[in-house]
Design an enzyme around this catalytic site. Structure first.
Site, mmCIF file in Angstrom:
data_model
loop_
_atom_site.group_PDB
_atom_site.id
_atom_site.type_symbol
_atom_site.label_atom_id
_atom_site.label_comp_id
_atom_site.label_asym_id
_atom_site.label_seq_id
_atom_site.Cartn_x
_atom_site.Cartn_y
_atom_site.Cartn_z
ATOM 1 N N GLU A 1 4.207 2.253 15.253
ATOM 2 C CA GLU A 1 5.023 1.923 14.072
ATOM 3 C C GLU A 1 4.138 1.607 12.870
ATOM 4 O O GLU A 1 4.387 2.088 11.773
ATOM 5 C CB GLU A 1 5.942 0.741 14.391
ATOM 6 C CG GLU A 1 6.809 0.301 13.243
ATOM 7 C CD GLU A 1 7.859 1.330 12.806
ATOM 8 O OE1 GLU A 1 8.324 1.229 11.657
ATOM 9 O OE2 GLU A 1 8.219 2.213 13.603
ATOM 10 N N ASN B 1 -0.576 10.280 1.719
ATOM 11 C CA ASN B 1 -1.630 9.393 2.223
ATOM 12 C C ASN B 1 -2.793 10.195 2.819
ATOM 13 O O ASN B 1 -3.029 10.184 4.024
ATOM 14 C CB ASN B 1 -1.030 8.419 3.244
ATOM 15 C CG ASN B 1 -1.964 7.291 3.585
ATOM 16 O OD1 ASN B 1 -3.150 7.328 3.285
ATOM 17 N ND2 ASN B 1 -1.426 6.279 4.239
ATOM 18 N N VAL C 1 -5.405 -1.696 8.419
ATOM 19 C CA VAL C 1 -6.646 -2.464 8.334
ATOM 20 C C VAL C 1 -6.842 -2.808 6.865
ATOM 21 O O VAL C 1 -6.672 -1.951 5.993
ATOM 22 C CB VAL C 1 -7.844 -1.653 8.874
ATOM 23 C CG1 VAL C 1 -9.152 -2.403 8.656
ATOM 24 C CG2 VAL C 1 -7.650 -1.333 10.356
ATOM 25 N N GLY D 1 -13.460 1.703 7.122
ATOM 26 C CA GLY D 1 -14.759 2.345 7.292
ATOM 27 C C GLY D 1 -15.644 1.627 8.297
ATOM 28 O O GLY D 1 -16.734 2.099 8.623
ATOM 29 N N TYR E 1 0.830 -1.200 0.000
ATOM 30 C CA TYR E 1 0.000 0.000 0.000
ATOM 31 C C TYR E 1 0.872 1.261 0.000
ATOM 32 O O TYR E 1 0.548 2.253 -0.654
ATOM 33 C CB TYR E 1 -0.927 -0.004 1.217
ATOM 34 C CG TYR E 1 -1.729 1.260 1.380
ATOM 35 C CD1 TYR E 1 -2.839 1.508 0.585
ATOM 36 C CD2 TYR E 1 -1.373 2.207 2.336
ATOM 37 C CE1 TYR E 1 -3.580 2.679 0.722
ATOM 38 C CE2 TYR E 1 -2.107 3.374 2.486
ATOM 39 C CZ TYR E 1 -3.204 3.605 1.679
ATOM 40 O OH TYR E 1 -3.927 4.765 1.817
ATOM 41 N N GLU E 2 1.991 1.212 0.734
ATOM 42 C CA GLU E 2 2.882 2.366 0.824
ATOM 43 C C GLU E 2 3.879 2.421 -0.334
ATOM 44 O O GLU E 2 4.814 3.202 -0.316
ATOM 45 C CB GLU E 2 3.602 2.370 2.169
ATOM 46 C CG GLU E 2 2.651 2.660 3.315
ATOM 47 C CD GLU E 2 3.329 2.774 4.664
ATOM 48 O OE1 GLU E 2 4.529 2.427 4.796
ATOM 49 O OE2 GLU E 2 2.652 3.227 5.609
ATOM 50 N N GLY F 1 -14.748 1.037 11.420
ATOM 51 C CA GLY F 1 -14.428 1.484 12.771
ATOM 52 C C GLY F 1 -13.268 0.752 13.410
ATOM 53 O O GLY F 1 -12.869 1.076 14.526
ATOM 54 N N TYR G 1 -6.583 10.670 10.837
ATOM 55 C CA TYR G 1 -5.865 11.096 12.041
ATOM 56 C C TYR G 1 -6.327 12.465 12.515
ATOM 57 O O TYR G 1 -6.493 12.701 13.712
ATOM 58 C CB TYR G 1 -4.359 11.092 11.793
ATOM 59 C CG TYR G 1 -3.799 9.716 11.513
ATOM 60 C CD1 TYR G 1 -4.213 8.600 12.233
ATOM 61 C CD2 TYR G 1 -2.845 9.520 10.524
ATOM 62 C CE1 TYR G 1 -3.702 7.341 11.973
ATOM 63 C CE2 TYR G 1 -2.316 8.272 10.256
ATOM 64 C CZ TYR G 1 -2.754 7.185 10.990
ATOM 65 O OH TYR G 1 -2.242 5.937 10.736
#
Length: 155
Positions: free
Chosen positions: A81, A122, A85, A91, A23-24, A93, A129
């Site tokens: 670190e 991101n 999910v 979405g 993903y990163e 929770g 956040y």
């Protein structure tokens, strides 16, 4: 359900960390093995801690964290670190519940802070956040010594 990680969770957790690296956009940089994570979490002197998010008996998310220390506050804090999910569970929770679990660890133990890093691109995570009340530490720049530079400097 959010709970502390157990040794039986290690294979799923390693898989999630590798998914996070993908993903990163850096899967080639992720070399984590099951043995490494098992030793870090459950060895004789663990310095890494973890929680997992579980749905229908399947681990679908994780939070890996360790203690840091604020010399100004005089108490520990938590450095997150990895928080991840699986996309199909976002979405629901679970990410919020993982982050809240770590916030509760901080409050219950008298720690001064919960902090982490996020990639500048991101936006979904940044928005998540900020919605939690986190503030960016824009005046700080993270520096890192690794690989050849680390070895050269250590000599």
């Amino acid at each position: 359900m959010i709970r502390r990680a157990t040794p039986a969770d290690v294979p799923a957790m390693v898989g999630l960390v590798h998914e996070l690296a993908l993903y990163e956009k850096a899967p080639e940089l992720c070399h984590l093995t099951e043995q490494q994570l098992r030793d870090a979490l459950f060895g004789p002197a663990p310095a890494l801690f973890g929680h997992v998010a579980e749905v229908d008996g399947v681990v679908v998310g994780l939070a890996l964290w360790f203690l840091n220390f604020s010399t100004w506050e005089g108490v520990h804090g938590v450095y997150l670190e990895d928080l991840y999910v699986r996309p199909e569970q976002r979405g629901s929770g679970l990410g919020k519940a993982l982050l809240q679990t770590l916030a509760k660890e901080c409050v219950d133990r008298g720690y001064a802070r919960l902090e982490w890093s996020v990639l500048d691109w991101n936006e979904p995570s940044i928005n998540f956040y900020k919605a939690a009340g986190a503030i960016p530490m824009d005046e700080w720049t993270v520096y890192r010594l690794t690989g050849d530079a680390l070895r050269t400097f250590s000599a």
